[in-house]
Design a protein around this motif. Structure first.
Motif, PDB file in Angstrom:
ATOM      1  N   ARG A 288       0.834  -1.207   0.000  1.00 30.63           N
ATOM      2  CA  ARG A 288       0.000   0.000   0.000  1.00 30.63           C
ATOM      3  C   ARG A 288       0.869   1.257   0.000  1.00 30.63           C
ATOM      4  N   ARG A 289       1.929   1.240   0.806  1.00 31.01           N
ATOM      5  CA  ARG A 289       2.841   2.393   0.836  1.00 31.01           C
ATOM      6  C   ARG A 289       3.528   2.583  -0.521  1.00 31.01           C
ATOM      7  N   TRP A 290       3.878   1.487  -1.163  1.00 31.68           N
ATOM      8  CA  TRP A 290       4.546   1.527  -2.463  1.00 31.68           C
ATOM      9  C   TRP A 290       3.633   2.173  -3.505  1.00 31.68           C
ATOM     10  N   ILE A 291       2.391   1.718  -3.562  1.00 27.09           N
ATOM     11  CA  ILE A 291       1.435   2.283  -4.525  1.00 27.09           C
ATOM     12  C   ILE A 291       1.204   3.766  -4.245  1.00 27.09           C
ATOM     13  N   ALA A 292       1.020   4.101  -2.971  1.00 25.01           N
ATOM     14  CA  ALA A 292       0.788   5.499  -2.607  1.00 25.01           C
ATOM     15  C   ALA A 292       1.989   6.371  -2.965  1.00 25.01           C
ATOM     16  N   ALA A 293       3.197   5.853  -2.767  1.00 26.41           N
ATOM     17  CA  ALA A 293       4.404   6.626  -3.073  1.00 26.41           C
ATOM     18  C   ALA A 293       4.537   6.869  -4.570  1.00 26.41           C
ATOM     19  N   ILE A 294       4.204   5.871  -5.375  1.00 27.22           N
ATOM     20  CA  ILE A 294       4.281   6.036  -6.832  1.00 27.22           C
ATOM     21  C   ILE A 294       3.287   7.094  -7.299  1.00 27.22           C
ATOM     22  N   ILE A 295       2.075   7.053  -6.750  1.00 25.17           N
ATOM     23  CA  ILE A 295       1.053   8.023  -7.131  1.00 25.17           C
ATOM     24  C   ILE A 295       1.446   9.443  -6.690  1.00 25.17           C
ATOM     25  N   ALA A 296       1.982   9.535  -5.479  1.00 26.92           N
ATOM     26  CA  ALA A 296       2.326  10.857  -4.939  1.00 26.92           C
ATOM     27  C   ALA A 296       3.616  11.417  -5.525  1.00 26.92           C
ATOM     28  N   HIS A 297       4.550  10.534  -5.902  1.00 23.67           N
ATOM     29  CA  HIS A 297       5.876  11.002  -6.360  1.00 23.67           C
ATOM     30  C   HIS A 297       6.269  10.283  -7.658  1.00 23.67           C
ATOM     31  N   PRO A 298       5.518  10.445  -8.733  1.00 21.39           N
ATOM     32  CA  PRO A 298       5.826   9.711  -9.975  1.00 21.39           C
ATOM     33  C   PRO A 298       7.196  10.040 -10.550  1.00 21.39           C
ATOM     34  N   ARG A 299       7.621  11.301 -10.440  1.00 22.63           N
ATOM     35  CA  ARG A 299       8.926  11.673 -10.995  1.00 22.63           C
ATOM     36  C   ARG A 299      10.056  10.984 -10.231  1.00 22.63           C
ATOM     37  N   GLU A 300       9.945  10.947  -8.918  1.00 23.42           N
ATOM     38  CA  GLU A 300      10.980  10.296  -8.114  1.00 23.42           C
ATOM     39  C   GLU A 300      10.973   8.783  -8.329  1.00 23.42           C
ATOM     40  N   TYR A 301       9.792   8.238  -8.549  1.00 20.64           N
ATOM     41  CA  TYR A 301       9.710   6.803  -8.854  1.00 20.64           C
ATOM     42  C   TYR A 301      10.422   6.496 -10.167  1.00 20.64           C
ATOM     43  N   LEU A 302      10.135   7.270 -11.197  1.00 20.23           N
ATOM     44  CA  LEU A 302      10.775   7.044 -12.494  1.00 20.23           C
ATOM     45  C   LEU A 302      12.284   7.248 -12.399  1.00 20.23           C
ATOM     46  N   SER A 303      12.708   8.206 -11.592  1.00 23.49           N
ATOM     47  CA  SER A 303      14.137   8.435 -11.406  1.00 23.49           C
ATOM     48  C   SER A 303      14.787   7.238 -10.714  1.00 23.49           C
ATOM     49  N   THR A 304      14.091   6.661  -9.748  1.00 24.73           N
ATOM     50  CA  THR A 304      14.595   5.460  -9.069  1.00 24.73           C
ATOM     51  C   THR A 304      14.719   4.307 -10.052  1.00 24.73           C
ATOM     52  N   ARG A 305      13.690   4.107 -10.864  1.00 23.01           N
ATOM     53  CA  ARG A 305      13.702   3.049 -11.868  1.00 23.01           C
ATOM     54  C   ARG A 305      14.822   3.279 -12.884  1.00 23.01           C
ATOM     55  N   ALA A 306      15.060   4.562 -13.218  1.00 24.61           N
ATOM     56  CA  ALA A 306      16.066   4.892 -14.231  1.00 24.61           C
ATOM     57  C   ALA A 306      17.449   4.420 -13.811  1.00 24.61           C
ATOM     58  N   GLY A 307      17.722   4.414 -12.506  1.00 26.64           N
ATOM     59  CA  GLY A 307      19.039   3.984 -12.044  1.00 26.64           C
ATOM     60  C   GLY A 307      19.338   2.542 -12.393  1.00 26.64           C
ATOM     61  N   VAL A 308      18.421   1.643 -12.072  1.00 21.53           N
ATOM     62  CA  VAL A 308      18.643   0.218 -12.347  1.00 21.53           C
ATOM     63  C   VAL A 308      18.495  -0.074 -13.833  1.00 21.53           C
ATOM     64  N   ILE A 309      17.581   0.636 -14.514  1.00 24.17           N
ATOM     65  CA  ILE A 309      17.381   0.405 -15.945  1.00 24.17           C
ATOM     66  C   ILE A 309      18.625   0.804 -16.740  1.00 24.17           C
ATOM     67  N   GLY A 310      19.235   1.928 -16.380  1.00 27.57           N
ATOM     68  CA  GLY A 310      20.420   2.379 -17.098  1.00 27.57           C
ATOM     69  C   GLY A 310      21.549   1.368 -17.042  1.00 27.57           C
ATOM     70  N   THR A 311      21.798   0.815 -15.861  1.00 30.34           N
ATOM     71  CA  THR A 311      22.855  -0.185 -15.729  1.00 30.34           C
ATOM     72  C   THR A 311      22.488  -1.460 -16.468  1.00 30.34           C
ATOM     73  N   PHE A 312      21.223  -1.848 -16.397  1.00 28.41           N
ATOM     74  CA  PHE A 312      20.747  -3.055 -17.076  1.00 28.41           C
ATOM     75  C   PHE A 312      20.951  -2.951 -18.583  1.00 28.41           C
ATOM     76  N   LEU A 313      20.610  -1.806 -19.165  1.00 29.49           N
ATOM     77  CA  LEU A 313      20.734  -1.639 -20.609  1.00 29.49           C
ATOM     78  C   LEU A 313      22.191  -1.668 -21.058  1.00 29.49           C
ATOM     79  N   LYS A 314      23.079  -1.126 -20.232  1.00 29.22           N
ATOM     80  CA  LYS A 314      24.505  -1.149 -20.578  1.00 29.22           C
ATOM     81  C   LYS A 314      25.068  -2.556 -20.534  1.00 29.22           C
ATOM     82  N   GLY A 315      24.551  -3.376 -19.624  1.00 29.89           N
ATOM     83  CA  GLY A 315      25.030  -4.750 -19.485  1.00 29.89           C
ATOM     84  C   GLY A 315      26.012  -4.881 -18.336  1.00 29.89           C
ATOM     85  N   ILE A 316      25.682  -5.722 -17.375  1.00 30.03           N
ATOM     86  CA  ILE A 316      26.547  -5.985 -16.235  1.00 30.03           C
ATOM     87  C   ILE A 316      26.338  -7.427 -15.801  1.00 30.03           C
TER      88      ILE A 316
END
Length: 444
Positions: A288-316
Motif C-alpha cells: 500500500r505504501r509503495w502504490i501510494a508513493a508512486i502516485i504521490a511522487h511519480p517523478r521520483e519513482y521514475l528516477s529510481t527506476r532509471a538507475g537500475v534500468i540504465g545499468t541493465f541496458l549497458k550490461g553488467i
C-alpha cells in the motif's frame, strides 16, 4: 501457395534422429566445461535447501525438491544443466532446419548461435532465467513446427515457465494472444490456453505449500523495498515502515543506498542498518505504501527506476564466472570453465548489453510485421520475438538488480530470430553482398 497453418517455412526441412542427437550432444559438450553449472547465491541457496530438505518460496521450490528426491548431490545439478543446454541446442537446430537449412547445416548453425557470447554466457548457468529461456524456446518450436492440436503442451510449458519465473505470470495473456495469432484460431483457443497455464500454476501453488511445506517469504516485497528506498532518498522523506527498515533513520538509509541494486541494502552489514524482508500483514502494508508513493511522487519513482534500468541496458554481470564460495558444491573442471570465461569476457561490450537486443528486437519485429508473410512459422517467429521484447520491457519495472541474466530469454530470442531471418532471406542477403562488392572501387 503455402497453407496458413503449415509447419515450417516454405522449403523448410525436419531433423532426423541423428541430427537431433548431434545437436543435443553439442549442447552437452558446450555445458561440460562449467559443470555442475555456474551458480550464484540464489542457486546455492536452492541447493542448500535440497540438502536439508526444508524449502522456501524465494526460489524454485520444485527444483530443490527434485534435487532432494534424487539424493541432493552435485550430479543432480549437473544433469539439469546438461538437459537445459541440450533443449536449447535442439530447439535452435529444429528451427534452423525448419527455416530452410539442411539437417547438418542446421546443427552447425545451432552450435554457432549457442557459441555467441550473449547466449553462451548463461547457457550452463543453474539459473531460473536459463530454464525459462529453454521453456520459451520449446514453446516456439511447438508453435512453429508442432501440431496445432498440442495446445495443451504449449500451455503447460507456459505454466511451467511461471513456476520457474513467477513474474512470467504477467506473460500468460501475451502467450494466449500469441496462440490466437499464430494458429488463426478463435478467442476460445486463447482462453483455453490461459486456463491450462493457470491450472499448472495453481497445481504448483498447492505443491509448494501443501506438499513441500515451503516457508512463505514474499519475494515480491523486494520490489516495494527498492522503490520505496529510492523514493525516500529522492524526496528526503522516510517512506519505509519500521517492519521493513528497523533503523528508521534516513541518514542510515542514505549511507547504504545503492541506485541500481537492492541486494547491498538487504544482505549488507551491519544487519541492524539493513532493510528487512517482511511477511504477512506487513507485506500488504508495504505494498500500500509503495502504490501510494508512486502516485504521490511519480517523478521520483521514475528516477529510481532509471538507475537500475540504465545499468541493465549497458550490461553488467554478462556471465556468472563460476560457483560462489560455499562448502557444499564446486566446479568439476575450473581451468576449462576459466577458458570459457575468457572467451565470453573478450566479447565487445555493446554485444553483451541489453540495449542492442531490445532495440534490435523492436526494429526486427516491425520489419517482419511489414513483410506480412502468411505461414504459421512466420507468425510464430514474429510472435515470440515480440514476447521476448515484452518480457524485457516488463522487467524494467520489476527488476531490483541489473544483472544480464534478467531478460536472458529475450536476448536469446532476438539473436535466434535475427539468425532465422538471415537464413530465410539468404538469397536477398547474398544479392546485397554481391551488389556491395560490385560497388567497391577496384583495388580497394
Amino acid at each position: 501457395m503455402a497453407s496458413a497453418n503449415q509447419p515450417g517455412a516454405p522449403g523448410g526441412h525436419s531433423l532426423g534422429p541423428a541430427s537431433i542427437a548431434a545437436a543435443a550432444t553439442i549442447g552437452l559438450l558446450m555445458a561440460l566445461p562449467s559443470l555442475p553449472g555456474r551458480m550464484n547465491g540464489d542457486a546455492i541457496d536452492m541447493f542448500e535447501q535440497a540438502l536439508r530438505g526444508g524449502y522456501s518460496d524465494w526460489h524454485v521450490t520444485l527444483v530443490s525438491w527434485l534435487w532432494n528426491l534424487s539424493g541432493a548431490g552435485s550430479l543432480a545439478v549437473a544433469a539439469l544443466t546438461l538437459v537445459t543446454a541440450a533443449v536449447i541446442l535442439v530447439s535452435f537446430a529444429i528451427l534452423f532446419a525448419s527455416a530452410g537449412l539442411g539437417r547438418w547445416p542446421a546443427v552447425a548453425a545451432a552450435a554457432a548461435l549457442a557459441a555467441l557470447p550473449p547466449v553462451l554466457g548463461y547457457l550452463a548457468a543453474v539459473s531460473k532465467d536459463t530454464w525459462f529461456a529453454a521453456i520459451v524456446l520449446a514453446m516456439l518450436v511447438l508453435s512453429a513446427v508442432g501440431r496445432p492440436g498440442r495446445l495443451w503442451a504449449r500451455a503447460a510449458l507456459a505454466g511451467l515457465g511461471v513456476v520457474v519465473r513467477p513474474e512470467g505470470v504477467l506473460l500468460i495473456p501475451v502467450f494466449a494472444l500469441a496462440e490466437f495469432y499464430i494458429f488463426s484460431g478463435s478467442w476460445r483457443r486463447g482462453a483455453g490456453f490461459a486456463a491450462i497455464a493457470a491450472a499448472v500454476v495453481a497445481l504448483n501453488f498447492l505443491f509448494v505449500y501443501q506438499v513441500a511445506k515451503a516457508e512463505r517469504l514474499y519475494p515480491q516485497s523486494v520490489i516495494f523495498l527498492f522503490d520505496l528506498a529510492g523514493i525516500s532518498i529522492k524526496t528526503d522523506t522516510l517512506l519505509l515502515p519500521p517492519a521493513a527498515f528497523p533503523a528508521q533513520d534516513l541518514e542510515v538509509l542514505k549511507r547504504h543506498f545503492w541506485f541500481d541494486s537492492v541486494a547491498p541494502m538487504i544482505w549488507g552489514e551491519p544487519k541492524e542498518e539493513m532493510l528487512g524482508r517482511v511477511r504477512g500483514d506487513d507485506v500488504s502494508d508495504l505494498q500500500r505504501r509503495w502504490i501510494a508513493a508512486i502516485i504521490a511522487h511519480p517523478r521520483e519513482y521514475l528516477s529510481t527506476r532509471a538507475g537500475v534500468i540504465g545499468t541493465f541496458l549497458k550490461g553488467i554481470w554478462q556471465y556468472h564466472p563460476g560457483i560462489d564460495p560455499n562448502p557444499n558444491i564446486s566446479l568439476y573442471w575450473p581451468p576449462w570453465n576459466d577458458a570459457v570465461n575468457a572467451y565470453v569476457a573478450a566479447a565487445p561490450k555493446r554485444l553483451m548489453s541489453h540495449s542492442l537486443p531490445m532495440a534490435g528486437a523492436a526494429v526486427l519485429a516491425l520489419w517482419l510485421a511489414l513483410r506480412r508473410r502468411a505461414t504459421r512459422w512466420d507468425r510464430a517467429v514474429l510472435a515470440y520475438l515480440a514476447i521476448g521484447l515484452v518480457y524485457q520491457l516488463m522487467l524494467l519495472v520489476l527488476m531490483v538488480a541489473p544483472d544480464f541474466r534478467f531478460g536472458y530469454a529475450g536476448v536469446v530470442l532476438f539473436y535466434l530470430v535475427l539468425a532465422l531471418t538471415l537464413v530465410r532471406e539468404r538469397e536477398g542477403v547474398a544479392a546485397l553482398i554481391a551488389w556491395l562488392r560490385r560497388r567497391r572501387p577496384s583495388g580497394a
